[in-house]
Design a protein around this motif. Structure first.
Motif, short mmCIF file in Angstrom:
data_model
loop_
_atom_site.label_atom_id
_atom_site.label_comp_id
_atom_site.label_asym_id
_atom_site.label_seq_id
_atom_site.Cartn_x
_atom_site.Cartn_y
_atom_site.Cartn_z
N UNK A 749 -12.16 6.92 -2.63
CA UNK A 749 -12.78 8.22 -2.35
C UNK A 749 -12.34 9.30 -3.34
N UNK A 750 -11.16 9.14 -3.93
CA UNK A 750 -10.63 10.17 -4.82
C UNK A 750 -11.40 10.18 -6.13
N UNK A 751 -11.81 11.38 -6.55
CA UNK A 751 -12.54 11.55 -7.80
C UNK A 751 -11.70 12.36 -8.78
N UNK A 752 -11.95 12.20 -10.12
CA UNK A 752 -11.19 12.98 -11.10
C UNK A 752 -11.26 14.48 -10.81
N UNK A 753 -10.12 15.15 -10.84
CA UNK A 753 -10.06 16.58 -10.60
C UNK A 753 -9.87 16.98 -9.16
N UNK A 754 -9.86 16.01 -8.23
CA UNK A 754 -9.62 16.33 -6.82
C UNK A 754 -8.15 16.68 -6.59
N UNK A 755 -7.91 17.46 -5.55
CA UNK A 755 -6.56 17.65 -5.04
C UNK A 755 -6.30 16.56 -4.00
N UNK A 756 -5.38 15.67 -4.30
CA UNK A 756 -5.06 14.58 -3.38
C UNK A 756 -4.25 15.14 -2.21
N UNK A 757 -4.80 15.01 -0.99
CA UNK A 757 -4.10 15.43 0.23
C UNK A 757 -3.87 14.17 1.06
N UNK A 758 -2.62 13.88 1.39
CA UNK A 758 -2.30 12.61 2.03
C UNK A 758 -1.11 12.76 2.96
N UNK A 759 -0.93 11.82 3.89
CA UNK A 759 0.23 11.90 4.78
C UNK A 759 1.54 11.55 4.07
N UNK A 760 1.47 10.68 3.06
CA UNK A 760 2.65 10.18 2.35
C UNK A 760 2.16 9.48 1.09
N UNK A 761 3.07 9.10 0.20
CA UNK A 761 2.74 8.15 -0.86
C UNK A 761 3.90 7.19 -1.03
N UNK A 762 3.62 6.02 -1.60
CA UNK A 762 4.65 5.12 -2.07
C UNK A 762 4.19 4.57 -3.41
N UNK A 763 4.96 3.70 -4.08
CA UNK A 763 4.60 3.30 -5.44
C UNK A 763 3.20 2.74 -5.61
N UNK A 764 2.62 2.13 -4.57
CA UNK A 764 1.27 1.58 -4.71
C UNK A 764 0.23 2.68 -4.91
N UNK A 765 0.59 3.94 -4.61
CA UNK A 765 -0.34 5.06 -4.76
C UNK A 765 -0.33 5.63 -6.19
N UNK A 766 0.57 5.16 -7.04
CA UNK A 766 0.76 5.78 -8.35
C UNK A 766 -0.54 5.97 -9.14
N UNK A 767 -1.46 4.99 -9.20
CA UNK A 767 -2.67 5.19 -10.00
C UNK A 767 -3.50 6.41 -9.60
N UNK A 768 -3.40 6.86 -8.34
CA UNK A 768 -4.18 8.01 -7.91
C UNK A 768 -3.73 9.28 -8.63
N UNK A 769 -2.50 9.29 -9.13
CA UNK A 769 -2.00 10.47 -9.84
C UNK A 769 -2.68 10.63 -11.19
N UNK A 770 -3.37 9.58 -11.65
CA UNK A 770 -4.13 9.70 -12.90
C UNK A 770 -5.44 10.43 -12.68
N UNK A 771 -5.92 10.50 -11.43
CA UNK A 771 -7.17 11.17 -11.10
C UNK A 771 -6.95 12.59 -10.59
N UNK A 772 -5.89 12.77 -9.80
CA UNK A 772 -5.69 14.04 -9.09
C UNK A 772 -5.24 15.14 -10.05
N UNK A 773 -5.66 16.37 -9.73
CA UNK A 773 -5.15 17.53 -10.47
C UNK A 773 -3.90 18.09 -9.80
N UNK A 774 -3.67 17.69 -8.53
CA UNK A 774 -2.49 18.14 -7.78
C UNK A 774 -2.35 17.24 -6.56
N UNK A 775 -1.17 17.28 -5.95
CA UNK A 775 -0.88 16.45 -4.78
C UNK A 775 -0.29 17.32 -3.68
N UNK A 776 -0.80 17.15 -2.46
CA UNK A 776 -0.25 17.80 -1.28
C UNK A 776 0.00 16.71 -0.25
#
Length: 832
Positions: A749-776
Motif C-alpha cells: 500500500x505504501x507509495x513513494x513520498x508517503x508518510x509511513x504510519x505504523x504501530x511498530x517496525x522491525x528489520x523486515x520493514x527496512x525496504x519501506x524506508x526507501x519509499x517513505x518521506x518520513x516515519x511515525x
C-alpha cells in the motif's frame, strides 16, 4: 417440534435448541431486554435429512471421499435440497408472527453439545445478518445445517468416534436491531482484572464492526460503585456496518470526520449499560462479556458469555507509574499482536533475560511469566510490575562503569563462531526419523541456543548500548559548535546485519530491474504465483538461483521476529521475500547512509572537543559502533535458532495430525511448548489436545480484543487531532500524505513520498524506508529499529506517539518534525 420461541420453557433443552438458543431463552425468561426470536430445532434438521432421503448419499461420500471432498459434496447436497413443506411452513408461520413476515433477522447456528461446540465447530458456526423474506430465511437455515459438514467437523467426529448420523444442529432466528450504537461490555476490567470496574467498547452501527475488530472503538472505564466515569478514549471508528435498508445483508459506509471525533455514548447511556451489566452478572453469578445495542434510545442485550480471562491471577489495583507505562509500552512494541500459546515460552524467556539483567543492577522485577500472563483459554495479558530496589542498587554506578568496559569484539571474534557451529550441527539433523523423545530434545536444543544468545544480547549489548549512548550524548555537549548531533547519528555506514541484508536485497532488485520480463513478473503477478511463473523461463530460473543464494545467507529473517513460532522466515515462505523485493522496485531512492563519511564527521567533532576528552570519546564511540554490529548479529543468530526449532515443531505437528490430535498442522500454535512436549510424550491424550486447541482457536478473537485494550491502557491521552507529539527518532522535516501500514500484508500500500504510519517496525520493514518521506510509529524510541534505519536513510522519524495509527487516517496531509517530535495536520499544497 420444529419451532421453539425464546420465551418457551422448551428453550432450556440444549439437545433441542443448542447452547446458544438455550441461553437466549434463559435471558428472556429472566426479563432481560433481548430482541424477540425463535429456534428452528434439531427435530427440523433430522426431519429434513430423513424426508429428503439425503443420508445414503451422505454416507457414501463419507465412506469413499477424503474429508474435504466429502464435506464439500454434503454441504452442496444440503443447500440445494428442497426443504420439507411442513418444516418450511413452520418457519414461515414463525417468521410471520415475528414481525409481519419481513423483519430483518440474524440467522445463527446453535450447537447441541458442548464438546462439539468447542471442538468441531470452533470458528465454523455460521452467522448471517440482515436476512429478509421466508425463502431467503429457509436458505440460510439450510446453510447453517450445512456447517455441520466442514472438513474439521468431520475429522473431529471420526477422531473421537462420534457417529455422523447422530449429529444435529439447531438454528437461532432473531429479529435484528437497527442499532445506532453497539458494542461490548465487560462487567469486570479484563485487562487489570479489577472487579470494581467495567469496561465498554462502543462504535456506530451494528456490533459486528467491534466484535470482528474492524474498527478501533471508543473505550470507557467505569467505576461500578456509585457510577463514575473513570476514563474515556475516543477511537477512530472509520466505518460503520448497518443493515441494507431495502434488501438482504449488511452494508459498510465511511463515517464523517466530525462524527468520528465525537464519543458515541453519552453519560445516561453509560449509566444504562452499567445497570444492565450488574443485573446480568447478578443473574449468572459470574463476570460477563456482553454484546449490546442501542436503537432509538432503547438498550438491547444481544448475547452474553462468561469473561474467560478471570483465570489470570488477579492483580493488585494500582495506577500505572511512569516506569510501568514504559515496561508496558516496551512489551507491546515488541509484541504488537498477542502471542499465541506456542510463542509464550519464547516471549517469557526473552523478557526473563531482561529482568535478570536489570536484577544485576539492583532493579528487582517479578518473574516474566507473572508479568506476561497466559490463561487457560490462550488469552495473554500484561500485568505491569511494580519494580523494587535491592541493596545491589548501591553499586549501580560501579556496575554501570563495568558495563561500559565490556568488549563487543568478543562476540565477533569468538562467541559467534561457537553458536554458528552449534546451529550448523542442528541444520544437518533430519528430524523425520527421530523418535518423539529425540524430537523433543532437538526442539529443546534449538531453543536453548536462542536463550543463551539472548542473555548475551541483553547483558553485553542492550544495556551497555544505552549507557554508551547516554555517555556519548554528554560528551557531545562539549563539542563547541556541534549542538545537534546525537549519538545515534554516529552509527551510519556500518556493516551490521540489517544493513548487509538491505544491500543484498538492493542488489537482487537491481538484477531484477535490468531484465524487463522479471521486473514485470515481480511488479504485477500475485506473489504466490511469482516463483512458478519465473520457473517457466531461462532468465527466471537464473534469477531464482540468485534468490536461493540470498536465502542461503539471509533466509532466517522473519516478518515478526519476536513471535518466533507463529511466524515464518523468508526461507520458509519465499513469497514474502519477493513481496519485500517488489518494494525496492517501486523506489527510486538511492541508498545513501546518513553521515556516509563517518571519519570526516568524527574528526570534525573531535576538533571541537577539549583535548582531554578526545580519547574517551573515540574509545566510547568505537565500542558503541562495534556493539551495534554485535547486537544485530545476536538478533539474527536468535532467528537462525528458531528456524531450526520450527523444523522440529512442524514435524511434531504432523505427527499430532497423524494420531488424530490435530485436524491440521497449522493449529499447533494453540499449544504451549510444554503442552506440545506432553503430547509427544503421551502424557497429554489426543482427545485433550483436540479440545484444548479448539477452545483456544475459538477464543482467539477475544485475545485480540483484550490485547487491543491494553494498547488503549498504555497510550497517553492526545489533546486533539491537530497535533501529535512523540519522541525524536531521526531528525529532519518532511510533509506528505499519511499511509497507515499495520503489518507486512499491507507493505504494497505504501507509495513513494508517503508518510509511513505504523504501530511498530522491525528489520523486515527496512525496504519501506526507501519509499517513505518520513516515519511515525506508535511505539519505539531512539534505540529502536525505526530510529536507526530512518537515520541511515536520512528521513525524519517520530516514535512513541502511542496513538498515530488511531488518530491519523489514510490521506491526511501531515508535517513531521523529527527534531521536536511534533506531527501537525497540514493542507495539502497540491489542493490549496
Amino acid at each position: 417440534m420444529t419451532i421453539a420461541w425464546f420465551h418457551e420453557e422448551t428453550l432450556g433443552d440444549i439437545s433441542l435448541v443448542g447452547g446458544k438458543g438455550a441461553n437466549l431463552g434463559k435471558m428472556v425468561r429472566a426479563g432481560l431486554p433481548v430482541p424477540p426470536g425463535f429456534c428452528v430445532t434439531t427435530d427440523a434438521y433430522k426431519q429434513f435429512i430423513q424426508e429428503m432421503g439425503l443420508w445414503p448419499e451422505m454416507n457414501y461420500a463419507l465412506a469413499n471421499l477424503p474429508a474435504r471432498e466429502a464435506g464439500e459434496t454434503i454441504r452442496q447436497m444440503i443447500e440445494k435440497a428442497s426443504m420439507p413443506q411442513p418444516v418450511f411452513h413452520a418457519i414461515q408461520n414463525a417468521y410471520t408472527n415475528l414481525n409481519s413476515g419481513y423483519a430483518p433477522v440474524a440467522v445463527r447456528s446453535s450447537a447441541t453439545a458442548e464438546d462439539l461446540a468447542e471442538a468441531s465447530f470452533a470458528g465454523q458456526q455460521e452467522s448471517y445478518l440482515g436476512v429478509r423474506g421466508t425463502d431467503n430465511l429457509a436458505l440460510h437455515v439450510q446453510r447453517c445445517w450445512a456447517s455441520l459438514w466442514t472438513e474439521r467437523a468431520i475429522a473431529y467426529r471420526e477422531q473421537n468416534q462420534f457417529p455422523h448420523e447422530q449429529v444435529s444442529l439447531a438454528v437461532v432466528v432473531q429479529e435484528m436491531v437497527a442499532s445506532d450504537v453497539s458494542g461490548v461490555l465487560f462487567t469486570m476490567n479484563p485487562i487489570t482484572q479489577q472487579k470494581d470496574e467495567m469496561l465498554v467498547n462502543a462504535a456506530y452501527g451494528l456490533g459486528e464492526s467491534v466484535v470482528s475488530g474492524r474498527v478501533t472503538p471508543d473505550t470507557y472505564r467505569i467505576a461500578r460503585k456509585r457510577f463514575h466515569l473513570l476514563e474515556q478514549v475516543c477511537g477512530t471508528k472509520e466505518i460503520r456496518i448497518d443493515m441494507e435498508p431495502d434488501g438482504d445483508g449488511t452494508l459498510e459506509s465511511y463515517i464523517a470526520t466530525a462524527e468520528r471525533e465525537r464519543l458515541c455514548l453519552d453519560t445516561p447511556s453509560l449509566q444504562q449499560l452499567s445497570v444492565l451489566g450488574q443485573k446480568v452478572e447478578s443473574y449468572y453469578g459470574t463476570p460477563q462479556d456482553i454484546e449490546w445495542a442501542i436503537a432509538d434510545s432503547q438498550l438491547y442485550l444481544l448475547q452474553t458469555r462468561p469473561v474467560t480471562t478471570t483465570a489470570v491471577p488477579t492483580l493488585e489495583p494500582q495506577p500505572l507509574s511512569r516506569l510501568q507505562h514504559a515496561i508496558l509500552n516496551d512489551i507491546l512494541e515488541h509484541y504488537p499482536d498477542p502471542p499465541y500459546p506456542l510463542d509464550y515460552s519464547a516471549v517469557t524467556d526473552s523478557y526473563q533475560q531482561l529482568t535478570d539483567v536489570l536484577g544485576s543492577y539492583g532493579v528487582k522485577l517479578p518473574p516474566a511469566n507473572e508479568i506476561i500472563l497466559l490463561d487457560q483459554d490462550g488469552i495473554p495479558t500484561v500485568g505491569p510490575p511494580a519494580p523494587r530496589f535491592t541493596r545491589v542498587i548501591l553499586k549501580l554506578f560501579s556496575n554501570l562503569r563495568k558495563s561500559l568496559k565490556t568488549d563487543p569484539n568478543l562476540w565477533i571474534a569468538q562467541q559467534h563462531a561457537g553458536f554458528l557451529s552449534e546451529l550448523q550441527e542442528l541444520r544437518t539433523i533430519d528430524v523425520t526419523p527421530l523418535d518423539n523423545q529425540e524430537l523433543v530434545q532437538f526442539i529443546r536444543q534449538s531453543v536453548n541456543v536462542t536463550s543463551r544468545v539472548g542473555t548475551i544480547r541483553f547483558r553485553d549489548f542492550i544495556v551497555p548500548a544505552i549507557m554508551r549512548s547516554i555517555w556519548l550524548n554528554i560528551l557531545l555537549r562539549f563539542a563547541k559548535k556541534d549542538k545537534q548531533t546525537h549519538a545515534m547519528d554516529l552509527l551510519g555506514n556500518l556493516p551490521y546485519k540489517t544493513a548487509v541484508i538491505d544491500q543484498a536485497l538492493r542488489q537482487l532488485a537491481f538484477e531484477a530491474q535490468k531484465i524487463p520480463t522479471i521486473r514485470e513478473v515481480l511488479a504485477n503477478t500475485n506473489m504466490e504465483l511469482v516463483i512458478p511463473t519465473l520457473q517457466k523461463s531461462t532468465e527466471g530460473q537464473v534469477f531464482l538461483e540468485k534468490v536461493q543464494r540470498f536465502l542461503d545467507e539471509h533466509g532466517a529473517r522473519t516478518m515478526k521476529m519476536y513471535l518466533p513460532f507463529s511466524n515464518r522466515s523468508w526461507s520458509e515462505t519465499p513469497a514474502t521475500l519477493l513481496t519485500t523485493l517488489s518494494v525496492f522496485l517501486r523506489s527510486d531512492k538511492p541508498f545513501v547512509a546518513a553521515h556516509e563519511h563517518n571519519n570526516e564527521v568524527h574528526q570534525a567533532i573531535l576538533a571541537q572537543m577539549p583535548g582531554w576528552l578526545r580519547q574517551t570519546f573515540t574509545t566510547t564511540l568505537e565500542k558503541f559502533r562495534t556493539g551495534h554490529i554485535a547486537r544485530e548479529s545476536t538478533l539474527y543468530t536468535i532467528e537462525e535458532g528458531f528456524l531450526q526449532a520450527r523444523r522440529g515443531v512442524d514435524e511434531a505437528a504432523q505427527r499430532l495430525v497423524n494420531n488424530g490430535a490435530l485436524p491440521n498442522a497449522t493449529l499447533i500454535i494453540y499449544l504451549t511448548l510444554t503442552e506440545l512436549f506432553d503430547a509427544l510424550n503421551d502424557s497429554l491424550p489426543a482427545k485433550a489436545v483436540s479440545r484444548l486447541v479448539s477452545r483456544r482457536e475459538k477464543m482467539r478473537p477475544q485475545a485480540m480484543r483484550a490485547w487491543r485494550g491494553q494498547w488503549q491502557t498504555a497510550r497517553k491521552p492526545v489533546s486533539g487531532t491537530a497535533v501529535l507529539q512523540g519522541l525524536s527518532g531521526s531528525p529532519g522535516y518532511a510533509e506528505g500524505p499519511v499511509r497507515i501500514v499495520n503489518g507486512p500484508a499491507e507493505f504494497d500500500k505504501l507509495q513513494p513520498g508517503d508518510v509511513l504510519v505504523c504501530p511498530y517496525t522491525d528489520p523486515a520493514w527496512t525496504p519501506l524506508f526507501t519509499l517513505a518521506c518520513a516515519v511515525i510509529a506508535d511505539t519505539g524510541g531512539p534505540l529502536s529499529h525505526a530510529a536507526i534505519v530512518a537515520r541511515e536513510y536520512g528521513i525524519p522519524a517520530v516514535l512513541g506517539t502511542q496513538a498515530a495509527t488511531t488518530s491519523l487516517k489514510n490521506g491526511d496531509y501531515v508535517s513531521v518534525d523529527g527534531q521536536s517530535g511534533e506531527i501537525q495536520l497540514r493542507q495539502n499544497k497540491h489542493e490549496s
